[in-house]
Design a protein around this motif. Structure first.
Motif, PDB file in Angstrom:
ATOM      1  N   UNK A 205      10.961  39.619  60.986  1.00 34.55           N
ATOM      2  CA  UNK A 205      10.211  38.554  61.636  1.00 34.55           C
ATOM      3  C   UNK A 205      11.090  37.345  61.901  1.00 34.55           C
ATOM      4  N   UNK A 206      10.513  36.327  62.477  1.00 37.24           N
ATOM      5  CA  UNK A 206      11.271  35.141  62.865  1.00 37.24           C
ATOM      6  C   UNK A 206      11.086  34.022  61.835  1.00 37.24           C
TER       7      UNK A 206
ATOM      8  N   UNK B 216       5.391  18.427  64.753  1.00 36.53           N
ATOM      9  CA  UNK B 216       4.831  18.107  66.057  1.00 36.53           C
ATOM     10  C   UNK B 216       4.937  19.289  67.019  1.00 36.53           C
ATOM     11  N   UNK B 217       6.068  19.999  66.948  1.00 36.78           N
ATOM     12  CA  UNK B 217       6.274  21.167  67.809  1.00 36.78           C
ATOM     13  C   UNK B 217       5.269  22.255  67.465  1.00 36.78           C
ATOM     14  N   UNK B 218       5.043  22.514  66.190  1.00 41.50           N
ATOM     15  CA  UNK B 218       4.092  23.537  65.770  1.00 41.50           C
ATOM     16  C   UNK B 218       2.675  23.184  66.193  1.00 41.50           C
ATOM     17  N   UNK B 219       2.336  21.900  66.131  1.00 46.22           N
ATOM     18  CA  UNK B 219       1.015  21.458  66.569  1.00 46.22           C
ATOM     19  C   UNK B 219       0.851  21.684  68.067  1.00 46.22           C
TER      20      UNK B 219
ATOM     21  N   UNK C 211       2.723  36.408  67.903  1.00 41.86           N
ATOM     22  CA  UNK C 211       3.129  35.023  67.880  1.00 41.86           C
ATOM     23  C   UNK C 211       4.117  34.770  69.018  1.00 41.86           C
ATOM     24  N   UNK C 212       4.449  33.500  69.231  1.00 44.75           N
ATOM     25  CA  UNK C 212       5.494  33.179  70.206  1.00 44.75           C
ATOM     26  C   UNK C 212       6.796  33.820  69.749  1.00 44.75           C
ATOM     27  N   UNK C 213       7.581  34.346  70.684  1.00 43.49           N
ATOM     28  CA  UNK C 213       8.824  35.023  70.322  1.00 43.49           C
ATOM     29  C   UNK C 213       8.626  36.524  70.271  1.00 43.49           C
ATOM     30  N   UNK C 214       9.434  37.190  69.463  1.00 44.29           N
ATOM     31  CA  UNK C 214       9.408  38.647  69.382  1.00 44.29           C
ATOM     32  C   UNK C 214       8.429  39.112  68.303  1.00 44.29           C
TER      33      UNK C 214
END
Length: 387
Positions: free
Chosen positions: A366-367, A379-382, A178-181
């Motif tokens: 996890x994050x 909206x950001x997740x979309x 996923x995005x991130x670590x």
């Protein structure tokens, strides 16, 4: 489960670089992603070092990176994603999440955060390298979670329940990065179960037969291992871009590595080292290694297509392990991998390589997300799902 409570409500304020560095020095396994100089590398983000105080005592600290929305919204103004990569750093026996997180959330709200993403430090489970290798080879289990872990944190269910009660959303289960670590990390232990340092032979013994043979052969391949300087980064970049083209990934620009080298080497108790493996005057492989406190990371690697049977990347891995041991590190981190054990899965080769190097697999918390503004978060997740 942690039940420690402060003597009074915690106070959150911005820390100076020296305050933050001094606190990290007391936590030798904190990630370099929490280093107060890291924002000078991630120039698309705004950085802030924040501390939580119980009276005059600093009990928690975190580097926060803010990424603004691309547009300023009417009424709402400028809003940002607040990202705590592998933070906050704190003593679990000294302060509780119940005391720390609400105070931290209020501060981040005041900074305009519409969403807070937190990679809480800690290990949930650890699987032995040999067991993961065997699972991949047999192909009978589909996931790491079907294997018996080497160790498991008994407090994790209570910690996760508490996070949800405080309004945090857990990470979604996924085999992909996923995005991130990444939630699953490959780490070679450099100490035994009693905390005693291992030697190089003990670390080599963790590898499978092929990796151990290739590593030993690399030491007899007429290679010269050198430590580069910032002036050698263009040579690194040439090898790195060749690797990116060959392996079909999008690389980072030279300026990124220049900032990374400069800033981390200017930080307290942190080093960023550039290694090369040469055959005469020809560089065959290069690696970027970071050590902070008692933790070491293999962060980037690059190699030429020439002279592959000299195993230059293996020689560099051995040198990094040797240097991590000499520095007294507890772990040498090889980065993320997938929890899938399907031998046909596209990331299976990465898991196979890292575990044949002797790396155990650890699952982190996890994050977790805290949606300050649920509409903007949706909206950001979309937007992220369509990238």
């Amino acid at each position: 489960m942690n039940t420690a409570q402060p003597t009074q409500p915690l106070t959150i304020r911005t820390l100076t670089e020296s305050e933050h560095s001094a606190f990290l020095a007391q936590h030798p396994t904190a990630s370099f992603l929490q280093n107060p100089r890291w924002p000078q590398v991630k120039t698309d983000w705004r950085g802030e070092s924040v501390g939580a105080f119980d009276g005059d005592e600093l009990v928690a600290a975190s580097l926060v990176l803010y990424r603004p929305l691309p547009v300023k919204l009417p009424v709402l103004g400028s809003k940002s994603l607040a990202y705590l990569a592998e933070g906050p750093v704190f003593d679990a026996g000294r302060i509780s999440l119940e005391a720390l997180l609400p105070a931290l959330v209020e501060h981040l709200k005041s900074q305009g955060a519409f969403l807070i993403r937190m990679g809480l430090p800690g290990v949930v489970r650890r699987w032995a390298a040999e067991d993961v290798r065997r699972g991949l080879s047999k192909g009978e289990e589909l996931s790491m979670h079907e294997l018996t872990p080497l160790e498991e944190d008994a407090e994790t269910p209570a910690v996760h329940a508490q996070l949800e009660q405080l309004g945090w959303t857990p990470p979604k289960s996924s085999e992909e990065f996923e995005a991130g670590q990444p939630q699953y990390q490959a780490r070679i232990p450099l100490v035994d179960d009693g905390g005693n340092p291992l030697d190089v032979e003990a670390v080599l013994a963790r590898m499978d037969q092929t990796s151990r043979r290739q590593t030993r052969k690399s030491t007899r391949s007429e290679l010269t291992i050198t430590v580069g300087t910032e002036e050698d980064l263009p040579t690194w970049q040439k090898l790195y871009e060749e690797t990116a083209e060959r392996d079909d990934f999008t690389g980072r620009p030279l300026s990124y590595f220049q900032r990374m080298y400069r800033e981390l080497n200017a930080a307290a108790d942190t080093e960023c080292t550039l290694y090369f493996a040469h055959l005469e005057d020809t560089p065959l492989a290069a690696a970027i290694y970071v050590r902070q406190g008692g933790f070491a990371w293999y962060v980037y690697g690059a190699s030429s297509s020439e002279e592959r049977k000299r195993y230059a990347p293996r020689a560099l891995q051995l040198r990094q392990i040797e240097d991590a041991l000499a520095a007294g590190c507890r772990w040498y981190d090889l980065g993320g991998l997938s929890p899938s054990l399907d031998p046909e899965y596209e990331l299976a080769g990465l898991t196979r390589f890292k575990t044949t190097m002797g790396a155990d697999v650890v699952q982190t918390h996890g994050e977790w997300d805290y949606p300050v503004n649920k509409l903007l978060t949706k909206g950001f997740e979309l937007y992220m799902s369509r990238r």
